[in-house]
Scaffold this motif. Structure first.
Motif, mmCIF file in Angstrom:
data_model
loop_
_atom_site.group_PDB
_atom_site.id
_atom_site.type_symbol
_atom_site.label_atom_id
_atom_site.label_comp_id
_atom_site.label_asym_id
_atom_site.label_seq_id
_atom_site.Cartn_x
_atom_site.Cartn_y
_atom_site.Cartn_z
ATOM 1 N N SER A 262 0.833 -0.972 0.017
ATOM 2 C CA SER A 262 -0.084 -0.065 -0.119
ATOM 3 C C SER A 262 0.795 1.336 0.136
ATOM 4 O O SER A 262 0.549 2.364 -0.536
ATOM 5 N N ARG A 263 2.101 1.284 0.542
ATOM 6 C CA ARG A 263 2.979 2.203 0.489
ATOM 7 C C ARG A 263 3.326 2.594 -0.932
ATOM 8 O O ARG A 263 3.392 3.878 -1.231
ATOM 9 N N PHE A 264 3.715 1.659 -1.465
ATOM 10 C CA PHE A 264 3.957 1.770 -2.852
ATOM 11 C C PHE A 264 2.763 2.602 -3.741
ATOM 12 O O PHE A 264 3.159 3.428 -4.614
ATOM 13 N N GLU A 265 1.743 2.015 -3.458
ATOM 14 C CA GLU A 265 0.508 2.647 -4.187
ATOM 15 C C GLU A 265 0.340 4.169 -3.800
ATOM 16 O O GLU A 265 0.022 4.996 -4.572
ATOM 17 N N GLU A 266 0.625 4.549 -2.640
ATOM 18 C CA GLU A 266 0.702 5.874 -1.992
ATOM 19 C C GLU A 266 1.442 6.533 -2.879
ATOM 20 O O GLU A 266 1.426 7.850 -3.414
ATOM 21 N N VAL A 267 2.764 6.233 -3.288
ATOM 22 C CA VAL A 267 3.997 6.788 -3.894
ATOM 23 C C VAL A 267 3.344 7.028 -5.413
ATOM 24 O O VAL A 267 3.373 8.288 -6.074
ATOM 25 N N LYS A 268 2.721 6.139 -6.035
ATOM 26 C CA LYS A 268 2.362 6.002 -7.520
ATOM 27 C C LYS A 268 1.243 7.250 -7.469
ATOM 28 O O LYS A 268 1.563 7.831 -8.367
ATOM 29 N N ASN A 269 0.426 7.306 -6.657
ATOM 30 C CA ASN A 269 -0.957 8.071 -6.462
ATOM 31 C C ASN A 269 -0.252 9.524 -6.448
ATOM 32 O O ASN A 269 -0.682 10.523 -7.111
ATOM 33 N N LEU A 270 0.587 9.523 -5.602
ATOM 34 C CA LEU A 270 1.234 11.050 -5.316
ATOM 35 C C LEU A 270 1.732 11.631 -6.663
ATOM 36 O O LEU A 270 1.446 12.754 -6.973
ATOM 37 N N ILE A 271 2.692 10.803 -7.225
ATOM 38 C CA ILE A 271 3.481 11.254 -8.436
ATOM 39 C C ILE A 271 2.442 11.435 -9.434
ATOM 40 O O ILE A 271 2.527 12.491 -10.272
ATOM 41 N N SER A 272 1.357 10.445 -9.775
ATOM 42 C CA SER A 272 0.562 10.570 -10.812
ATOM 43 C C SER A 272 -0.234 11.855 -10.595
ATOM 44 O O SER A 272 -0.742 12.343 -11.754
ATOM 45 N N GLY A 273 -0.638 12.194 -9.278
ATOM 46 C CA GLY A 273 -1.494 13.340 -9.155
ATOM 47 C C GLY A 273 -0.803 14.578 -9.553
ATOM 48 O O GLY A 273 -1.558 15.739 -9.742
ATOM 49 N N LEU A 274 0.595 14.405 -9.515
ATOM 50 C CA LEU A 274 1.362 15.838 -9.726
ATOM 51 C C LEU A 274 1.375 15.891 -11.571
ATOM 52 O O LEU A 274 2.002 17.071 -11.769
#
Length: 59
Positions: A2-14
């Motif tokens: 889930s931490r990996f998903e957090e990173v992916k979501n953060l970057i894709s949100g930018l």
């Protein structure tokens, strides 16, 4: 993971702000990208610490 998903979501949100800054020169978008990347840095550090703790607890 889930931490990996957090990173992916953060970057894709930018992503939109990256395009606005680099392609259109929008300075406010650059500020949002910088703040988001700072959050990514903090999250990455937390993940690194968590991994180290898990690795060391198995010994």
């Amino acid at each position: 993971m889930s931490r990996f998903e957090e990173v992916k979501n953060l970057i894709s949100g930018l992503e939109d702000d990256f395009h606005k800054f680099y392609d259109k020169g929008n300075k406010a978008a650059g500020t949002r990208v910088r703040n988001g990347m700072n959050e990514a840095k903090k999250l990455a550090q937390e993940i690194r610490k968590e991994i180290t703790d898990i690795k060391n607890s198995g010994k």
